[in-house]
Design a protein around this motif. Structure first.
Motif, PDB file in Angstrom:
ATOM      1  N   THR A  53      -3.848   1.234  -2.960  1.00  0.00           N
ATOM      2  CA  THR A  53      -4.464   0.712  -1.748  1.00  0.00           C
ATOM      3  C   THR A  53      -4.930  -0.714  -2.005  1.00  0.00           C
ATOM      4  OG1 THR A  53      -6.770   1.316  -2.207  1.00  0.00           O
ATOM      5  CG2 THR A  53      -5.333   3.040  -1.343  1.00  0.00           C
ATOM      6  N   PRO A  54      -5.200  -1.493  -0.943  1.00  0.00           N
ATOM      7  CA  PRO A  54      -5.698  -2.856  -1.156  1.00  0.00           C
ATOM      8  C   PRO A  54      -6.965  -2.913  -1.997  1.00  0.00           C
ATOM      9  CG  PRO A  54      -4.938  -2.620   1.086  1.00  0.00           C
ATOM     10  CD  PRO A  54      -4.894  -1.250   0.478  1.00  0.00           C
ATOM     11  N   GLU A  55      -7.761  -1.850  -1.989  1.00  0.00           N
ATOM     12  CA  GLU A  55      -8.981  -1.808  -2.786  1.00  0.00           C
ATOM     13  C   GLU A  55      -8.702  -1.755  -4.286  1.00  0.00           C
ATOM     14  OE1 GLU A  55      -8.567   0.086   0.090  1.00  0.00           O
ATOM     15  OE2 GLU A  55      -9.736  -1.467   1.111  1.00  0.00           O
ATOM     16  N   ASP A  56      -7.461  -1.485  -4.657  1.00  0.00           N
ATOM     17  CA  ASP A  56      -7.085  -1.473  -6.067  1.00  0.00           C
ATOM     18  C   ASP A  56      -6.732  -2.862  -6.581  1.00  0.00           C
ATOM     19  OD1 ASP A  56      -7.320   1.367  -6.463  1.00  0.00           O
ATOM     20  OD2 ASP A  56      -5.426   1.606  -5.372  1.00  0.00           O
ATOM     21  N   THR A  57      -6.688  -3.841  -5.698  1.00  0.00           N
ATOM     22  CA  THR A  57      -6.358  -5.204  -6.096  1.00  0.00           C
ATOM     23  C   THR A  57      -7.406  -5.736  -7.071  1.00  0.00           C
ATOM     24  OG1 THR A  57      -5.186  -5.706  -4.044  1.00  0.00           O
ATOM     25  CG2 THR A  57      -6.046  -7.570  -5.296  1.00  0.00           C
ATOM     26  N   ALA A  58      -6.957  -6.189  -8.239  1.00  0.00           N
ATOM     27  CA  ALA A  58      -7.872  -6.671  -9.271  1.00  0.00           C
ATOM     28  C   ALA A  58      -7.067  -7.153 -10.469  1.00  0.00           C
ATOM     29  CB  ALA A  58      -8.826  -5.555  -9.708  1.00  0.00           C
ATOM     30  N   ALA A  61       0.827  -1.196   0.000  1.00  0.00           N
ATOM     31  CA  ALA A  61       0.000   0.000   0.000  1.00  0.00           C
ATOM     32  C   ALA A  61       0.867   1.254   0.000  1.00  0.00           C
ATOM     33  CB  ALA A  61      -0.924  -0.001   1.209  1.00  0.00           C
ATOM     34  N   SER A  75      -1.494  -4.682   2.485  1.00  0.00           N
ATOM     35  CA  SER A  75      -1.622  -3.636   3.492  1.00  0.00           C
ATOM     36  C   SER A  75      -0.410  -3.565   4.394  1.00  0.00           C
ATOM     37  CB  SER A  75      -2.881  -3.859   4.323  1.00  0.00           C
ATOM     38  OG  SER A  75      -2.829  -5.114   4.977  1.00  0.00           O
ATOM     39  N   LYS A 127     -16.782  -8.632  -7.611  1.00  0.00           N
ATOM     40  CA  LYS A 127     -17.127  -7.300  -8.094  1.00  0.00           C
ATOM     41  C   LYS A 127     -17.379  -7.324  -9.595  1.00  0.00           C
ATOM     42  CE  LYS A 127     -16.154  -4.988  -4.197  1.00  0.00           C
ATOM     43  NZ  LYS A 127     -17.067  -4.057  -3.494  1.00  0.00           N
ATOM     44  N   SER A 160     -12.925   6.708  -8.147  1.00  0.00           N
ATOM     45  CA  SER A 160     -12.087   6.054  -7.152  1.00  0.00           C
ATOM     46  C   SER A 160     -10.588   6.177  -7.427  1.00  0.00           C
ATOM     47  CB  SER A 160     -12.460   4.573  -7.038  1.00  0.00           C
ATOM     48  OG  SER A 160     -12.282   3.911  -8.278  1.00  0.00           O
ATOM     49  N   THR A 203      -1.870  -6.844  -7.240  1.00  0.00           N
ATOM     50  CA  THR A 203      -2.195  -7.152  -5.857  1.00  0.00           C
ATOM     51  C   THR A 203      -1.509  -6.144  -4.943  1.00  0.00           C
ATOM     52  OG1 THR A 203      -2.367  -9.518  -6.360  1.00  0.00           O
ATOM     53  CG2 THR A 203      -2.138  -8.894  -4.049  1.00  0.00           C
ATOM     54  N   ALA A 222     -12.337  -7.200  -9.645  1.00  0.00           N
ATOM     55  CA  ALA A 222     -11.919  -7.871  -8.426  1.00  0.00           C
ATOM     56  C   ALA A 222     -12.895  -8.998  -8.118  1.00  0.00           C
ATOM     57  CB  ALA A 222     -11.873  -6.881  -7.267  1.00  0.00           C
TER      58      ALA A 222
END
Length: 125
Positions: free
Chosen positions: A89-94, A14, A125, A45, A65, A122, A42
């Motif tokens: 950020t971890p939310e960008d993992t996809a 991150a 965090s 999603k 985002s 990937t 992701a």
């Protein structure tokens, strides 16, 4: 037809950065005839548009985002489009996929005609 091949994905912590590349080729491919975009999906999603760029690179569009963190660009002489990703950020993992559209600029997945296989990003965090 057009073939798209992504590269540059990997594992990053991150706050780090990655740059994705998408190389395009084809019998009748011309960089000036295609809008380009990056999508991501992701687990659990729906596929979402990350960024899009017009045929000449003069117009860009970003998902809310990633605004201020990601930048899409293209080098038509090299038939390549890039996605610079900062402050990850971890939310960008996809899985990130490159796409090409015969339109000058396109924002929806249904408007894209060719797709790459995708590259995994990937963020830990």
């Amino acid at each position: 037809q057009v073939q798209l091949v992504e590269s540059g994905g990997g594992l990053v912590q991150a706050g780090g950065s990655l740059r994705l590349s998408c190389a395009a080729s084809g019998r009748t491919f011309s960089s000036y005839d295609y809008a380009m975009a990056w999508f991501r999906q992701a687990p659990g999603k729906e596929r979402e548009l990350v960024a899009a760029i017009s045929t000449t690179g003069g117009i860009t569009f970003y998902a809310d985002s990633v605004k201020g963190r990601f930048a899409i660009s293209r080098d038509n002489a090299k038939n390549t489009v890039y996605l610079q990703m900062n402050s990850l950020t971890p939310e960008d993992t996809a899985v990130y996929s490159c796409a090409a559209s015969v339109r000058r600029l396109a924002r929806s997945a249904g408007e894209y005609d060719y797709w790459g296989q995708g590259t995994q990003v990937t963020v830990s965090s």
